[in-house]
Scaffold this motif. Structure first.
Motif, PDB file in Angstrom:
ATOM      1  N   PRO A 346      28.046  19.995  90.298  1.00  0.00           N
ATOM      2  CA  PRO A 346      27.868  20.607  88.980  1.00  0.00           C
ATOM      3  C   PRO A 346      28.530  21.973  88.831  1.00  0.00           C
ATOM      4  O   PRO A 346      29.059  22.288  87.759  1.00  0.00           O
ATOM      5  N   VAL A 347      28.511  22.785  89.879  1.00  0.00           N
ATOM      6  CA  VAL A 347      29.114  24.121  89.762  1.00  0.00           C
ATOM      7  C   VAL A 347      30.634  24.013  89.703  1.00  0.00           C
ATOM      8  O   VAL A 347      31.290  24.695  88.904  1.00  0.00           O
ATOM      9  N   CYS A 348      31.208  23.134  90.512  1.00  0.00           N
ATOM     10  CA  CYS A 348      32.662  22.935  90.477  1.00  0.00           C
ATOM     11  C   CYS A 348      33.099  22.364  89.136  1.00  0.00           C
ATOM     12  O   CYS A 348      34.128  22.774  88.578  1.00  0.00           O
ATOM     13  N   CYS A 349      32.322  21.430  88.604  1.00  0.00           N
ATOM     14  CA  CYS A 349      32.667  20.843  87.296  1.00  0.00           C
ATOM     15  C   CYS A 349      32.533  21.876  86.174  1.00  0.00           C
ATOM     16  O   CYS A 349      33.327  21.882  85.235  1.00  0.00           O
ATOM     17  N   ALA A 350      31.534  22.742  86.282  1.00  0.00           N
ATOM     18  CA  ALA A 350      31.396  23.811  85.287  1.00  0.00           C
ATOM     19  C   ALA A 350      32.610  24.736  85.336  1.00  0.00           C
ATOM     20  O   ALA A 350      33.108  25.193  84.294  1.00  0.00           O
ATOM     21  N   ALA A 351      33.107  25.012  86.543  1.00  0.00           N
ATOM     22  CA  ALA A 351      34.305  25.844  86.675  1.00  0.00           C
ATOM     23  C   ALA A 351      35.511  25.155  86.048  1.00  0.00           C
ATOM     24  O   ALA A 351      36.329  25.796  85.366  1.00  0.00           O
ATOM     25  N   ALA A 352      35.640  23.849  86.252  1.00  0.00           N
ATOM     26  CA  ALA A 352      36.759  23.110  85.661  1.00  0.00           C
ATOM     27  C   ALA A 352      36.687  23.116  84.139  1.00  0.00           C
ATOM     28  O   ALA A 352      37.701  23.283  83.448  1.00  0.00           O
ATOM     29  N   LEU A 353      35.494  22.931  83.594  1.00  0.00           N
ATOM     30  CA  LEU A 353      35.328  22.958  82.138  1.00  0.00           C
ATOM     31  C   LEU A 353      35.713  24.319  81.570  1.00  0.00           C
ATOM     32  O   LEU A 353      36.392  24.417  80.532  1.00  0.00           O
ATOM     33  N   LYS A 354      35.288  25.400  82.230  1.00  0.00           N
ATOM     34  CA  LYS A 354      35.645  26.740  81.769  1.00  0.00           C
ATOM     35  C   LYS A 354      37.150  26.962  81.907  1.00  0.00           C
ATOM     36  O   LYS A 354      37.784  27.569  81.036  1.00  0.00           O
ATOM     37  N   ASN A 355      37.736  26.472  82.989  1.00  0.00           N
ATOM     38  CA  ASN A 355      39.180  26.601  83.192  1.00  0.00           C
ATOM     39  C   ASN A 355      39.953  25.933  82.059  1.00  0.00           C
ATOM     40  O   ASN A 355      40.887  26.512  81.488  1.00  0.00           O
ATOM     41  N   ILE A 356      39.559  24.715  81.713  1.00  0.00           N
ATOM     42  CA  ILE A 356      40.223  23.996  80.626  1.00  0.00           C
ATOM     43  C   ILE A 356      40.022  24.727  79.299  1.00  0.00           C
ATOM     44  O   ILE A 356      40.948  24.847  78.487  1.00  0.00           O
ATOM     45  N   GLU A 357      38.817  25.237  79.086  1.00  0.00           N
ATOM     46  CA  GLU A 357      38.533  25.997  77.862  1.00  0.00           C
ATOM     47  C   GLU A 357      39.439  27.227  77.754  1.00  0.00           C
ATOM     48  O   GLU A 357      39.994  27.519  76.681  1.00  0.00           O
ATOM     49  N   ILE A 358      39.597  27.947  78.849  1.00  0.00           N
ATOM     50  CA  ILE A 358      40.455  29.139  78.843  1.00  0.00           C
ATOM     51  C   ILE A 358      41.899  28.756  78.546  1.00  0.00           C
ATOM     52  O   ILE A 358      42.585  29.415  77.739  1.00  0.00           O
ATOM     53  N   ILE A 359      42.381  27.705  79.183  1.00  0.00           N
ATOM     54  CA  ILE A 359      43.757  27.263  78.949  1.00  0.00           C
ATOM     55  C   ILE A 359      43.962  26.902  77.485  1.00  0.00           C
ATOM     56  O   ILE A 359      44.983  27.245  76.877  1.00  0.00           O
ATOM     57  N   GLU A 360      42.975  26.223  76.901  1.00  0.00           N
ATOM     58  CA  GLU A 360      43.073  25.840  75.485  1.00  0.00           C
ATOM     59  C   GLU A 360      43.016  27.059  74.574  1.00  0.00           C
ATOM     60  O   GLU A 360      43.880  27.236  73.689  1.00  0.00           O
ATOM     61  N   GLN A 361      42.018  27.895  74.757  1.00  0.00           N
ATOM     62  CA  GLN A 361      41.791  29.008  73.838  1.00  0.00           C
ATOM     63  C   GLN A 361      42.889  30.059  73.907  1.00  0.00           C
ATOM     64  O   GLN A 361      43.190  30.714  72.895  1.00  0.00           O
ATOM     65  N   GLU A 362      43.495  30.242  75.075  1.00  0.00           N
ATOM     66  CA  GLU A 362      44.512  31.277  75.230  1.00  0.00           C
ATOM     67  C   GLU A 362      45.933  30.740  75.096  1.00  0.00           C
ATOM     68  O   GLU A 362      46.899  31.480  75.304  1.00  0.00           O
ATOM     69  N   GLY A 363      46.065  29.464  74.747  1.00  0.00           N
ATOM     70  CA  GLY A 363      47.390  28.893  74.519  1.00  0.00           C
ATOM     71  C   GLY A 363      48.282  28.944  75.748  1.00  0.00           C
ATOM     72  O   GLY A 363      49.501  29.161  75.637  1.00  0.00           O
ATOM     73  N   ILE A 364      47.706  28.706  76.919  1.00  0.00           N
ATOM     74  CA  ILE A 364      48.469  28.860  78.159  1.00  0.00           C
ATOM     75  C   ILE A 364      49.534  27.774  78.302  1.00  0.00           C
ATOM     76  O   ILE A 364      50.630  28.035  78.815  1.00  0.00           O
ATOM     77  N   LEU A 365      49.255  26.555  77.850  1.00  0.00           N
ATOM     78  CA  LEU A 365      50.279  25.515  77.915  1.00  0.00           C
ATOM     79  C   LEU A 365      51.495  25.898  77.080  1.00  0.00           C
ATOM     80  O   LEU A 365      52.651  25.729  77.513  1.00  0.00           O
ATOM     81  N   GLU A 366      51.237  26.406  75.900  1.00  0.00           N
ATOM     82  CA  GLU A 366      52.338  26.840  75.032  1.00  0.00           C
ATOM     83  C   GLU A 366      53.097  28.007  75.667  1.00  0.00           C
ATOM     84  O   GLU A 366      54.334  28.088  75.580  1.00  0.00           O
ATOM     85  N   HIS A 367      52.357  28.903  76.297  1.00  0.00           N
ATOM     86  CA  HIS A 367      52.990  30.038  76.984  1.00  0.00           C
ATOM     87  C   HIS A 367      53.927  29.550  78.084  1.00  0.00           C
ATOM     88  O   HIS A 367      55.045  30.064  78.235  1.00  0.00           O
ATOM     89  N   VAL A 368      53.493  28.551  78.853  1.00  0.00           N
ATOM     90  CA  VAL A 368      54.333  28.015  79.928  1.00  0.00           C
ATOM     91  C   VAL A 368      55.609  27.424  79.350  1.00  0.00           C
ATOM     92  O   VAL A 368      56.715  27.673  79.864  1.00  0.00           O
ATOM     93  N   ARG A 369      55.482  26.648  78.287  1.00  0.00           N
ATOM     94  CA  ARG A 369      56.678  26.047  77.687  1.00  0.00           C
ATOM     95  C   ARG A 369      57.619  27.114  77.125  1.00  0.00           C
ATOM     96  O   ARG A 369      58.845  26.957  77.158  1.00  0.00           O
ATOM     97  N   ASP A 370      57.043  28.199  76.644  1.00  0.00           N
ATOM     98  CA  ASP A 370      57.853  29.271  76.064  1.00  0.00           C
ATOM     99  C   ASP A 370      58.575  30.087  77.128  1.00  0.00           C
ATOM    100  O   ASP A 370      59.739  30.462  76.958  1.00  0.00           O
ATOM    101  N   ILE A 371      57.900  30.353  78.249  1.00  0.00           N
ATOM    102  CA  ILE A 371      58.452  31.281  79.236  1.00  0.00           C
ATOM    103  C   ILE A 371      59.221  30.576  80.356  1.00  0.00           C
ATOM    104  O   ILE A 371      59.997  31.217  81.082  1.00  0.00           O
ATOM    105  N   SER A 372      59.069  29.272  80.486  1.00  0.00           N
ATOM    106  CA  SER A 372      59.731  28.541  81.571  1.00  0.00           C
ATOM    107  C   SER A 372      61.250  28.693  81.580  1.00  0.00           C
ATOM    108  O   SER A 372      61.841  28.839  82.663  1.00  0.00           O
ATOM    109  N   PRO A 373      61.926  28.646  80.434  1.00  0.00           N
ATOM    110  CA  PRO A 373      63.384  28.813  80.496  1.00  0.00           C
ATOM    111  C   PRO A 373      63.804  30.137  81.120  1.00  0.00           C
ATOM    112  O   PRO A 373      64.813  30.193  81.840  1.00  0.00           O
ATOM    113  N   TYR A 374      63.045  31.200  80.872  1.00  0.00           N
ATOM    114  CA  TYR A 374      63.402  32.483  81.472  1.00  0.00           C
ATOM    115  C   TYR A 374      63.121  32.483  82.970  1.00  0.00           C
ATOM    116  O   TYR A 374      63.905  33.036  83.756  1.00  0.00           O
TER     117      TYR A 374
END
Length: 476
Positions: A346-374
């Motif tokens: 349960p604690v590891c799964c809670a960490a994964a859920l928070k991790n996914i939430e952070i990635i979603e809320q902070e637009g990290i996937l979009e950031h990776v796609r934007d900065i990868s060419p550089y």
């Protein structure tokens, strides 16, 4: 918590240890008692490892308070960066709410929510999740499922799995069996009857005059030929990393992954995408298989970025189609008796859920796609240096491969020379403030996904300076 930049506290020298400070004590205890992964036996107890004391963002601090950029992102895993208070709070909250429950006997909120979320994020009908302790056990679970599946379907001979040279799939007996890193000298046993290795897919190795498209067709033909030679009735699966990470960030030719998937479908061979490194944003998407390579695998294995390394957790995600085939043939008492004490912790799964939430809320996937060419632009600049044989990358994962024609005295075997390059670059980079974690002669990069453009400059400026210094030392 120590103040930023402050070293470890001093402790009195003792007659029994002769150690003058806590850093020396930690290093001594580490050498005397911690058998590290990939420990060199001949020099057991003699290591002088840097001591990591704390971390923040993309930086790790050592025992002296020195700040180091974490170029490899721990072990390809620190997606959201270090020192996240929101992650710490989510973990602490779950610890106090429910620290553990048996996955054999009860269901729990974090594991159920995470399984549902992964089903939403994964491609196609990959809707069932077997939670594991990490990447190795995720791969082990996938391989065991292939054996189980074919036994249920009355095909007990259909057990071989095809893997590739340079592949790395883990450290359990089965996952290590699938690992094809030829420089990984080992006296551990593996089950050679269960695996067949295909030749290296690295397009940089293609002969002169062969186009990358021709090379791709030849590598796909290697797979089909192997299936036909071994017999489709004996080949249960094909396992492949979209990018061969620990093999040196080998990027197969365009179209290779999908063409291999099509060959597998033709011969009823299950396709396992080992996304332990590439999932959760490393290539700018939750999973790379479909979004980047156009493939909906039968099974996906993942770990590392699932929790950004905050807690250990892996997952084997399996197609509904396969499970339905098993269900329709299952005797009333048939069990898939595979799992772990900490499956769906349960604690590891809670960490994964928070991790996914952070990635979603902070637009990290979009950031990776934007900065990868550089990121790629900066890493490719290093190819102009005479001791760099190749530089390559995709998303936020890359590799700089050294090329030495001879040792300091122009002598030495190939492996020794390559290690010499890696060790020299490693020492010099660390002295300048960068962790590179050499794989023999290769410096791999998979920094936290939150890295900025200026931090990319900082990272590669240090590497460029280190390469220049090493070239000077070698008289090149």
């Amino acid at each position: 918590m120590h103040a930023k930049g402050q070293g470890l506290p001093q402790i009195p020298e003792t007659a029994t240890t002769g150690l003058s400070n806590s850093a020396a004590m930690i290093r001594a205890y580490d050498n005397d008692h911690f058998l590290h992964p990939w420990e060199m036996m001949a020099s057991l107890g003699e290591a002088n490892r840097t001591i990591s004391t704390r971390a923040e963002g993309i930086y790790v601090y050592d025992e002296t308070g020195r700040r180091l950029i974490d170029g490899p992102g721990g072990m390809w895993c620190t997606q959201i960066g270090y020192g996240r208070r929101d992650m710490a709070d989510a973990i602490a909250d779950q610890v106090m709410k429910l620290a553990y429950h048996s996955p054999w006997n009860t269901a729990g909120e974090p594991s159920a929510l995470l399984a549902r979320k992964l089903a939403e994020l994964a491609p196609g009908d990959l809707n069932h999740v077997s939670f594991t302790t990490g990447g190795s056990t995720a791969v082990d679970t996938a391989l065991r499922f292939i054996h189980f599946y074919n036994n249920v379907l009355g095909r007990p001979e259909k057990k071989r799995v095809i893997s590739r040279e340079k592949a790395y799939h883990g450290s359990t007996y089965l996952s290590a069996t699938m690992t094809g890193k030829e420089r990984l000298h080992t006296l551990f046993d593996t089950e050679k009857r269960l695996v067949h290795f295909l030749p290296n897919v690295n397009p940089n190795l293609r002969p002169a005059g062969i186009s990358e498209d021709e090379w791709c067709r030849a590598k796909v033909a290697d797979l089909e030929s192997a299936i036909l030679e071994l017999g489709p009735d004996t080949v249960g699966g094909f396992i492949a990393e979209p990018i061969l990470a620990s093999g040196g960030v080998i990027i197969p030719p365009e179209g290779y992954f999908k063409a291999c998937w099509e060959v597998c479908r033709k011969y009823d061979v299950l396709f396992i995408a080992d996304e332990v490194v590439t999932a959760f944003g490393r290539l700018g998407h939750w999973f790379a298989s479909e979004s980047v390579f156009g493939v909906v695998p039968d099974i996906i294995t993942c770990a590392k970025g699932l929790t950004s390394g905050y807690l250990p957790l892996g997952a084997c995600i399996i197609s509904d189609r396969l499970l339905e085939e098993v269900r329709l043939r299952a005797a009333p008492d048939l069990m898939f008796n595979n799992g772990y004490t900490y499956s769906g912790h349960p604690v590891c799964c809670a960490a994964a859920l928070k991790n996914i939430e952070i990635i979603e809320q902070e637009g990290i996937l979009e950031h990776v796609r934007d900065i990868s060419p550089y990121f790629l632009e900066r890493i490719l600049r290093l190819e102009s240096n005479p001791i760099v044989g190749d530089a390559r990358g995709v998303g936020l994962v890359g590799c700089v491969e050294g090329r030495l024609q001879g040792g300091v005295n122009g002598e030495g075997d190939r492996l020794a020379l390559d290690r010499e390059f890696g060790n020299r670059i490693d020492r010099t980079c660390e002295s300048l403030g960068l962790i590179v974690r050499p794989l023999v002669n290769m410096c791999v990069f998979s920094p936290p996904l939150v890295i900025t453009r200026s931090q990319i400059d900082e990272m590669f400026d240090i590497l460029e300076a280190a390469i220049g210094r090493v070239a000077g030392e070698l008289g090149i």
